[in-house]
Design an enzyme around this catalytic site. Sequence first.
Site, PDB file in Angstrom:
ATOM      1  N   HIS A   1       0.801  -1.229   0.000  1.00  0.00           N
ATOM      2  CA  HIS A   1       0.000   0.000   0.000  1.00  0.00           C
ATOM      3  C   HIS A   1       0.834   1.280   0.000  1.00  0.00           C
ATOM      4  CE1 HIS A   1      -3.431  -2.468   0.205  1.00  0.00           C
ATOM      5  NE2 HIS A   1      -3.539  -2.599   1.515  1.00  0.00           N
TER       6      HIS A   1
ATOM      7  N   HIS B   1      -9.694   1.800   0.474  1.00  0.00           N
ATOM      8  CA  HIS B   1      -9.719   0.592   1.307  1.00  0.00           C
ATOM      9  C   HIS B   1     -10.859   0.649   2.329  1.00  0.00           C
ATOM     10  CE1 HIS B   1      -8.288  -2.678   3.862  1.00  0.00           C
ATOM     11  NE2 HIS B   1      -7.240  -2.883   3.073  1.00  0.00           N
TER      12      HIS B   1
ATOM     13  N   GLU C   1     -11.496  -3.424  -2.654  1.00  0.00           N
ATOM     14  CA  GLU C   1     -10.546  -2.451  -3.173  1.00  0.00           C
ATOM     15  C   GLU C   1     -10.419  -2.604  -4.691  1.00  0.00           C
ATOM     16  OE1 GLU C   1      -6.897  -3.302  -0.870  1.00  0.00           O
ATOM     17  OE2 GLU C   1      -8.296  -4.498   0.344  1.00  0.00           O
TER      18      GLU C   1
END
Length: 353
Positions: free
Chosen positions: A107, A180, A318
Amino acid sequence: MTTPLASEPFGQLPDRGPATLFTLQNADLRVRITDYGGRMVSIEAPDRDGHRGHVLLGFADVAAYHQYGGSFGTLLGRYANRIAGAAIKLDGHTYPLSKNSGGDMLHGGAAGFNRVVWSVLTAEAELVPTLVLTHVSPDGDQGFPGELTARAVYQLEADTLTLTLEARTTKPTVINLSAHPYFNLAGTNSGDVLGHELSIAADGFLPTDAAQIPTGEIRPVAGTPFDFRLPVQVGSRIRQPDPQLFHGLGYDHCFALRTQSPGILKSALRVRDPLTGRVLEIDTDQPGVQVYTGNKLTGAFAGHEGMVYRQSAGLALEAQDFPDAPHHPNFPSTLLRPGDIYLRTIRYRFTIG
């Protein structure tokens, strides 16, 4: 003269100053977003009896997000999901990246977009409530080449929240922007999401190794616990002895959506909670969607209205490009060059069914 969105202080960050919470609201939904990480903090949607309730996992102030919020509700960047070995090679040059998941990047690195206080460009309440956030990521940020200017546009219209993600770069780079949010359509203190019914417009998924790095294969879902082409309860096959479920401690995989292409929104998935009748439909032009069943939520903290977030308390959805795409030429490219515009859209629609 336009009417500004309702806003309020959302607490103080120890190293980044104050954060602000914005409210986008209409007759159908109430959505709250903070400039810290561009996070969706809460979404309140009606059930079949018309009662509004929280359908998004989140916290009451920015201190909680900073302490243990992880990726809850946040914008993900510069690269959502994983990059193996925390390194990329572009035009013959290797760029070491921030390692924050063993030897890999997750991420966007240790200080990804989830740790940024985004600048507010627009916060308007009239007609279509709109919040426009922007962030300039400097050249070399977390190891990525190029100064990247990113913009996230949240718009609330009727029963639909739309997120548009844009970016430009000054040097060749890779990019994978996403969000997210953890959803639980049954509402606060309802337990887990294993009874939710899920369908995904995907004939294949990306198997991973034990470190959850894609192998490069796009495996057919047919005959596997990953077959959600027709509605299936999330928990109905999650405990089957499949090696892929062992790797993620449950579902934590990217599904390859059917014929997605930039600029063309198509149905990606549908989730329904039988208890409340709430339905979430996600449309996107992203090529994939990561489905994560909150396998590593430990119950060590509580969120909205005191709900303790234990394993499978929420379903993270996501929409994104494929993880580790820079290392797999058969995956859709995530390369962005100067002069080109990165543009992706994710649309969340809440109905009753």
